[in-house]
Structures are given as structure tokens and as C-alpha cells.
Design an enzyme around this catalytic site. Structure first.
Site, PDB file in Angstrom:
ATOM      1  N   CYS A 146       7.025  -0.212   6.589  1.00 27.44           N
ATOM      2  CA  CYS A 146       6.302   0.880   5.785  1.00 27.44           C
ATOM      3  C   CYS A 146       7.447   1.398   4.741  1.00 27.44           C
ATOM      4  CB  CYS A 146       6.335   2.117   6.963  1.00 27.44           C
ATOM      5  SG  CYS A 146       5.466   3.672   6.138  1.00 27.44           S
ATOM      6  N   LEU A 147       7.010   1.727   3.573  1.00 29.81           N
ATOM      7  CA  LEU A 147       7.926   2.143   2.588  1.00 29.81           C
ATOM      8  C   LEU A 147       8.669   3.583   2.872  1.00 29.81           C
ATOM      9  CD1 LEU A 147       6.031   1.348  -0.832  1.00 29.81           C
ATOM     10  CD2 LEU A 147       7.912  -0.126   0.202  1.00 29.81           C
ATOM     11  N   GLN A 181       3.299  10.143   1.442  1.00 32.36           N
ATOM     12  CA  GLN A 181       4.263   9.388   1.079  1.00 32.36           C
ATOM     13  C   GLN A 181       5.036   9.692  -0.183  1.00 32.36           C
ATOM     14  OE1 GLN A 181       2.743   5.270   2.217  1.00 32.36           O
ATOM     15  NE2 GLN A 181       4.489   5.141   2.932  1.00 32.36           N
ATOM     16  N   HIS A 238      -3.371   0.873   7.850  1.00 31.76           N
ATOM     17  CA  HIS A 238      -2.162   1.260   7.760  1.00 31.76           C
ATOM     18  C   HIS A 238      -2.006   2.713   6.940  1.00 31.76           C
ATOM     19  CE1 HIS A 238       2.425   1.004   7.712  1.00 31.76           C
ATOM     20  NE2 HIS A 238       2.267   2.084   6.470  1.00 31.76           N
ATOM     21  N   GLU A 239      -2.708   2.598   5.980  1.00 32.05           N
ATOM     22  CA  GLU A 239      -2.959   3.627   4.824  1.00 32.05           C
ATOM     23  C   GLU A 239      -3.497   4.756   5.303  1.00 32.05           C
ATOM     24  OE1 GLU A 239      -0.233   3.601   2.825  1.00 32.05           O
ATOM     25  OE2 GLU A 239      -0.178   1.326   3.261  1.00 32.05           O
ATOM     26  N   HIS A 265      -2.004   7.091   7.682  1.00 29.44           N
ATOM     27  CA  HIS A 265      -1.003   8.026   7.033  1.00 29.44           C
ATOM     28  C   HIS A 265      -1.647   9.229   6.797  1.00 29.44           C
ATOM     29  CE1 HIS A 265       2.917   5.927   6.219  1.00 29.44           C
ATOM     30  NE2 HIS A 265       2.559   4.947   5.803  1.00 29.44           N
ATOM     31  N   GLY A 303       0.691  -1.302  -0.080  1.00 27.76           N
ATOM     32  CA  GLY A 303      -0.047   0.069  -0.027  1.00 27.76           C
ATOM     33  C   GLY A 303       0.834   1.359  -0.065  1.00 27.76           C
TER      34      GLY A 303
HETATM   35 ZN   LIG Z   1       3.458   3.141   5.553  1.00 26.47          ZN
END
Ligand SMILES: [Zn+2]
Length: 161
Positions: A86-87, A48, A128-129, A132, A43
Site C-alpha cells: 500500500c502506498l 490516502q 483494496h481501494e 480504504h 490504485g
Molecule cells: Zn492502499
């Protein structure tokens, strides 16, 4: 499109609602999709990539969704503890407690309403997304000790590149 990493300021911003699905939004979603596939992530949220807008992409268990203004409308009582990463904080993976089931509502790129009832990993990715979009990161769900260990690992990883 570059994915920004912690502690980039956009990651801590309260993101803005999308009121008009124009070319810019569609192009941003395309570029984000490319970045997500490139990184083989589950995701990605607009903050991000440095855009404080309420847009997320999920790519999990053969599902793919671009969701605008997503909202968790229902959360089950049961929780599950599972490893998450997380990216924007590449490196550490830590166990995070999340609701096992969620119902999420949002709109797609055509402006159609979307309702997703999900359990397990897809439910986790959605939570999670959506976090953000509020400027919340997975490390915020950890104990103080686990968080500082995760950040230590992240900085070590970052120093290598
Ligand atoms: Zn993340």
C-alpha cells in the site's frame, strides 16, 4: 499532492459519498492521478491524500478508471492469496486473501454509471481501494503476527527517510 502514510487519521475514516461532481472533485482526481503515476502504484483512494471522500483510482493491466462512490455488488466465492502492499504503508508486502472475482459499480467523473466485472489482480486492486473508503487497510486482513511484522518493517523503512 502528497500521499499520507499510516497512521494518518484520514486512513481510518469512513469516507463520505460524493453527491456533486464539481471542479474540486475533478481537480482532486487529476492530482491523485498524477500522484499515482509518480509512485507507479496500481490504485489510490481519496483518504490516502487526506480527503475522506468516496473516490478511487485504479491503474492496473492497462486499465485506468476514476470511480466515484464505488461499491462491490457481487463477490465470487473463490479466494486467492497474493502479496499486497500500500502506498500509505510503504515497505512491507504481505499475502492477503481476497475474492478472485468481483463486480463493482460506481460512477465516472462525467456522472455515467460504470460496472466492472473483474478477476485476479484488477479485482484485488478494486477490493483494496474500496476497503480504504471504509477506513480498512490491507494490514487489517493479516494475522496478528504478520501484521506486527509488517508494521515493524514499515517503521524501519520510515526511519530511513
Ligand atoms: Zn492502499
Amino acid at each position: 499532492m502528497e500521499i499520507v502514510t499510516y497512521p494518518h487519521p484520514t486512513l481510518r475514516q469512513q469516507c463520505e459519498e460524493i453527491t456533486n461532481i464539481d471542479d474540486e472533485i475533478v481537480q482532486m482526481a487529476d492530482a491523485m492521478t498524477e500522484a499515482l503515476f509518480r509512485e507507479e502504484g496500481l490504485g489510490l483512494a481519496a483518504p490516502q491524500v487526506g480527503k475522506p471522500l468516496r473516490l478511487i483510482i485504479v491503474n492496473v493491466e492497462e486499465e485506468f478508471h476514476v470511480l466515484l462512490n464505488p461499491e462491490i455488488v457481487e463477490k465470487g466465492d473463490r479466494t486467492e492469496l497474493k502479496e499486497e502492499g500500500c502506498l500509505s504503508i510503504p515497505g512491507p508486502h504481505e499475502e492477503v486473501s481476497r475474492a478472485l472475482n468481483v463486480v463493482v459499480r460506481g460512477i465516472d467523473l462525467k456522472g455515467n454509471e460504470v460496472k466492472l466485472e473483474r478477476e485476479g489482480t484488477p479485482a484485488r486492486v478494486l477490493q483494496h481501494e474500496i476497503d480504504h473508503l471504509e477506513g480498512t487497510l490491507f494490514i487489517d486482513h493479516l494475522s496478528e503476527t504478520a501484521r506486527s511484522m509488517a508494521l515493524k518493517e514499515y517503521r524501519k523503512e520510515k526511519a530511513k527517510h
